[in-house]
Structures are given as structure tokens and as C-alpha cells.
Design a protein around this motif. Sequence first.
Motif, PDB file in Angstrom:
ATOM      1  N   PRO A  66      18.080 -11.975   6.866  1.00 54.53           N
ATOM      2  CA  PRO A  66      17.533 -11.382   8.087  1.00 54.53           C
ATOM      3  C   PRO A  66      18.142 -10.061   8.553  1.00 54.53           C
ATOM      4  CG  PRO A  66      18.803 -13.322   8.612  1.00 54.53           C
ATOM      5  CD  PRO A  66      18.735 -13.239   7.118  1.00 54.53           C
ATOM      6  N   VAL A  67      19.428  -9.902   8.553  1.00 54.75           N
ATOM      7  CA  VAL A  67      20.049  -8.705   9.117  1.00 54.75           C
ATOM      8  C   VAL A  67      19.749  -7.466   8.267  1.00 54.75           C
ATOM      9  CG1 VAL A  67      22.251  -7.629   9.746  1.00 54.75           C
ATOM     10  CG2 VAL A  67      21.862 -10.044  10.226  1.00 54.75           C
ATOM     11  N   VAL A  68      19.818  -7.633   6.953  1.00 56.33           N
ATOM     12  CA  VAL A  68      19.606  -6.492   6.062  1.00 56.33           C
ATOM     13  C   VAL A  68      18.162  -6.401   5.556  1.00 56.33           C
ATOM     14  CG1 VAL A  68      21.997  -6.257   5.326  1.00 56.33           C
ATOM     15  CG2 VAL A  68      20.503  -7.838   4.128  1.00 56.33           C
ATOM     16  N   GLY A  69      17.385  -7.456   5.752  1.00 58.24           N
ATOM     17  CA  GLY A  69      15.978  -7.450   5.357  1.00 58.24           C
ATOM     18  C   GLY A  69      15.727  -7.457   3.863  1.00 58.24           C
ATOM     19  N   ILE A  70      16.706  -7.905   3.096  1.00 58.51           N
ATOM     20  CA  ILE A  70      16.568  -7.943   1.639  1.00 58.51           C
ATOM     21  C   ILE A  70      15.890  -9.245   1.221  1.00 58.51           C
ATOM     22  CG2 ILE A  70      17.815  -8.015  -0.558  1.00 58.51           C
ATOM     23  CD1 ILE A  70      19.991  -6.333   0.768  1.00 58.51           C
ATOM     24  N   SER A  71      14.831  -9.117   0.400  1.00 58.66           N
ATOM     25  CA  SER A  71      14.156 -10.298  -0.143  1.00 58.66           C
ATOM     26  C   SER A  71      14.957 -10.825  -1.326  1.00 58.66           C
ATOM     27  CB  SER A  71      12.749  -9.946  -0.619  1.00 58.66           C
ATOM     28  OG  SER A  71      11.948  -9.579   0.458  1.00 58.66           O
ATOM     29  N   LEU A  72      15.149 -12.140  -1.358  1.00 60.67           N
ATOM     30  CA  LEU A  72      15.835 -12.763  -2.484  1.00 60.67           C
ATOM     31  C   LEU A  72      14.847 -12.895  -3.648  1.00 60.67           C
ATOM     32  CD1 LEU A  72      17.822 -15.564  -0.639  1.00 60.67           C
ATOM     33  CD2 LEU A  72      18.580 -13.276  -1.261  1.00 60.67           C
ATOM     34  N   PRO A  73      15.332 -12.803  -4.874  1.00 61.74           N
ATOM     35  CA  PRO A  73      14.424 -12.915  -6.024  1.00 61.74           C
ATOM     36  C   PRO A  73      13.877 -14.333  -6.158  1.00 61.74           C
ATOM     37  CG  PRO A  73      16.700 -12.821  -6.761  1.00 61.74           C
ATOM     38  CD  PRO A  73      16.712 -12.597  -5.275  1.00 61.74           C
ATOM     39  N   GLU A  74      12.683 -14.437  -6.699  1.00 55.90           N
ATOM     40  CA  GLU A  74      12.094 -15.748  -6.960  1.00 55.90           C
ATOM     41  C   GLU A  74      12.817 -16.369  -8.144  1.00 55.90           C
ATOM     42  OE1 GLU A  74       7.747 -17.722  -7.480  1.00 55.90           O
ATOM     43  OE2 GLU A  74       8.050 -15.945  -6.274  1.00 55.90           O
ATOM     44  N   VAL A  75      13.219 -17.633  -8.015  1.00 52.50           N
ATOM     45  CA  VAL A  75      14.035 -18.262  -9.046  1.00 52.50           C
ATOM     46  C   VAL A  75      13.319 -19.324  -9.867  1.00 52.50           C
ATOM     47  CG1 VAL A  75      16.227 -17.803  -7.891  1.00 52.50           C
ATOM     48  CG2 VAL A  75      14.994 -19.895  -7.374  1.00 52.50           C
TER      49      VAL A  75
END
Length: 163
Positions: A61-70
Motif C-alpha cells: 500500500p505505501v509504495v503502490g508496488i504490485s506483487l508478481p503473480e506466483v
Amino acid sequence: ASIPSPDCSDAFSRVTHDGHAHDAERREDWFREASLLVVSVSVLLLSSVLTVRETRQVVLPVVGISLPEVCGLRNLLGVDCPGCGLTRSFISVAHGELSAAWEFNPLGIVLFFVLAFQVPFRLIQLLRLRSSRALWRLPLTSVSLLTSIAVGLVVQWIVRHVT
């Protein structure tokens, strides 16, 4: 120290002839219980911190980075696996969004509460070890629950792909 009755010694603890668990076994028990507690707390904390964007992306949330699909099956074949949606379901439950959690993966709601139960259970187990008391052993219950969850994941996956 007295030897536990035969009907509970196998169910609750490994004991020696004098009624005491071996030190190495107690260290192993402590490490297992502490590890399960740390993993459970970590997953629950991550579930409460992460967010879901556009129903497919898990975001810091804070940095807005999407995590990769695993999901390997999704990445290779473009098909959801029985566990697809569990992370998003956990996040939704942690944020009180049960209908969204149901849409992502209905079993995620059950698994979230099974995991939440692990926190007090593992704390009690560690306290029992600290006070040199036998651990609670629930092998049949654990196997039955895990089997039911695995079957439930496959059944809900089949139902979703057939309908």
C-alpha cells in the motif's frame, strides 16, 4: 514425576521411562511451535497490510508496488489452480470484506480462521513447553482438517470451472 497414563502418552507427548521428554525433543518441539507461531502471525499481519487492486493485483500500500503473480499453473497455462485467489481472499478477510473473500476463493475464509486459531494455540503450546508440561497433540484432527480443506479446494475449483 509420574508417568502419564498409557491412553494419553501417545496423544500428548513423547515421554521417557521416567516421564520426562528428552531435551532434544523439547527443543525440537519449541522450534516447531515457535516457527508455526511466527509464520501464522506473519501471514495475518501481511494480510492486514496488503491490499487488492482491480481484483487481480496484490499491492504493497505505501509504495503502490504490485506483487508478481506466483501461480505456476496460471503463469504457464493461463488457468487458475485450486489455490488461486487464496492470497486475495486472506487480504479481504483481514479487511472485513467477506463477500470479496468469497469471490476470490471461498476456502480462503476457512483457512484464514484456521490460521488465526494457530496464534493462541501455538502460544499455549509454548507456555506448556516452558512449564515442562506435555504438548497437546491433535494428529487425527489436523489430518482430517487438512484433508477436508484440500478436498474443498479441488471441489470448489471444479465447480467454478464447470459452471
